[in-house]
Enzyme design. Structure first.
Site, mmCIF file in Angstrom:
data_model
loop_
_atom_site.group_PDB
_atom_site.id
_atom_site.type_symbol
_atom_site.label_atom_id
_atom_site.label_comp_id
_atom_site.label_asym_id
_atom_site.label_seq_id
_atom_site.Cartn_x
_atom_site.Cartn_y
_atom_site.Cartn_z
ATOM 1 N N TYR A 229 0.959 -1.274 0.080
ATOM 2 C CA TYR A 229 -0.176 0.262 -0.075
ATOM 3 C C TYR A 229 1.037 1.411 -0.030
ATOM 4 C CZ TYR A 229 -3.757 -3.191 1.503
ATOM 5 O OH TYR A 229 -4.355 -4.260 1.690
ATOM 6 N N HIS B 207 -6.683 0.167 -1.193
ATOM 7 C CA HIS B 207 -6.491 -0.794 -1.988
ATOM 8 C C HIS B 207 -4.758 -0.759 -2.279
ATOM 9 C CE1 HIS B 207 -10.618 -1.947 -2.511
ATOM 10 N NE2 HIS B 207 -11.037 -0.893 -2.977
ATOM 11 N N LYS C 63 -2.916 -4.443 -10.368
ATOM 12 C CA LYS C 63 -1.951 -4.233 -9.412
ATOM 13 C C LYS C 63 -0.654 -3.883 -10.373
ATOM 14 C CE LYS C 63 -4.009 -6.143 -5.392
ATOM 15 N NZ LYS C 63 -4.706 -4.707 -4.960
#
Length: 335
Positions: free
Chosen positions: A276, A282, A313
């Site tokens: 993070y 998220h 991601k």
């Protein structure tokens, strides 16, 4: 247009200059044009040149001392037929921007051709990416799978910027339950705000092994064993047998925390950490720690990239080197 083979080089007479001027094939010489084997294969394949005594199949066999040749040809053909001009070197290929060619434009990509089974040495990749970056190009891997399909990956060195410094939690005392560390910490001590561990109840937090090690190194968590205090090295000795990847995970965890990122276990995503940036809801990155000298097969990297993409991601591999930790990002691209 007829060519000849001399010492594993394919040569055209002065009439070959037109191929260079119009489409960027070959390298001009005083008496004609020199083609690389893969360029010659492509031009024979397309019927644009002839080499007496050879058709495409026999020419491919002629050049197959290079086990890489069929993959190189497939990638070369694919990039050419996407509208790019391609030349060999300095890696496998350099690819010019669409509409541009040698002498009248600049290259955009440096391409390395690989098999899905090739082992990736991250130190080698790092050096190649640095070379490409110094040339102000994009570094691309063209991976040919066992069914001869091609997937392109852009590879970058990611320099993670330091984030705004957040306060450390206050010192806490812990106990050891097997390899797990449980600290006594109410909300006022700041462990929740710093995103350490998982709260067991209002008074206790269970720490992951890498978290416990890091907090012990920082002098924030103390564990008493009788009259002695357990050291971070002593704790690692106790838990190392249960986690053979412990040392490289701790090294990467420590580095990320120093930069003020929040690493949490990436087990659900099949990787060491989900990471993070600040206090975002998220995680933005999946990170896999890679020890010095460690290699991974390209098909394993492909799985990692696909997983990261599916959950929106970035996929970073944290290579541990003598000079520190280098983050390398792999991402699928379309040329």
């Amino acid at each position: 247009m007829k060519a000849r083979i001399e010492d594993n080089k394919v040569l055209l007479g002065s009439e070959g200059y037109a191929l260079y001027e119009q489409s960027g094939f070959g390298r001009p010489q005083k008496d004609g044009l020199r083609l690389s084997p893969v360029e010659a294969l492509y031009l024979v394949y397309r019927g644009r040149i002839e080499i007496p005594g050879f058709d495409f199949d026999s020419l491919l066999v002629r050049f197959s001392e290079d086990a890489h040749m069929i993959r190189s040809f497939l990638v070369y053909r694919d990039i050419r037929e996407r509208g790019y001009v391609v030349q060999t070197g300095p890696h496998d290929f350099r690819v010019f921007k669409r509409g541009e060619k040698p002498g009248k434009g600049e290259s955009q990509y440096m391409v390395r051709v690989l098999s899905e089974r090739d082992l990736i040495d991250f130190a080698v990749v790092q050096n190649e990416v640095k070379t490409t970056l110094n040339m102000r190009k994009q570094h691309v891997l063209a991976v040919v799978d066992d069914e001869f399909e091609i997937t392109y990956y852009e590879v970058k060195i990611q320099k993670l910027p330091s984030l705004e410094v957040t306060p450390d939690p206050k010192p806490a005392v812990g106990i050891l339950s097997s390899i797990s560390v449980i600290i006594t910490a109410d909300a006022d001590l700041g462990y929740d705000q710093a995103f350490y561990g998982k709260r067991l109840d209002e008074a206790r937090i269970v720490l992951a092994t890498v978290e416990a090690t890091y907090l012990m190194e920082q002098g924030l968590v103390t564990i008493h064993l009788g009259e002695e205090i357990l050291t971070p090295d002593g704790y690692c000795t106790l838990i190392r047998d249960s986690d053979p990847e412990l040392d490289k995970k701790i090294a990467v965890y420590r580095h990320l925390r120093t930069l003020q990122y929040i690493p949490k276990t990436g087990y659900k995503f099949g990787h060491h950490f989900r990471v993070y940036s600040g206090r975002k809801i998220h995680s933005e990155m999946l990170v896999q720690a890679i020890d010095k000298g460690e290699t991974l097969p390209m098909n394993s990297i492909s799985r990692s990239v696909r997983m990261a993409h599916s959950v929106k991601k970035k996929m970073l591999f944290a290579g541990i080197h003598d000079e520190g930790i280098v983050f390398i990002e792999f991402a699928r691209i379309k040329l």
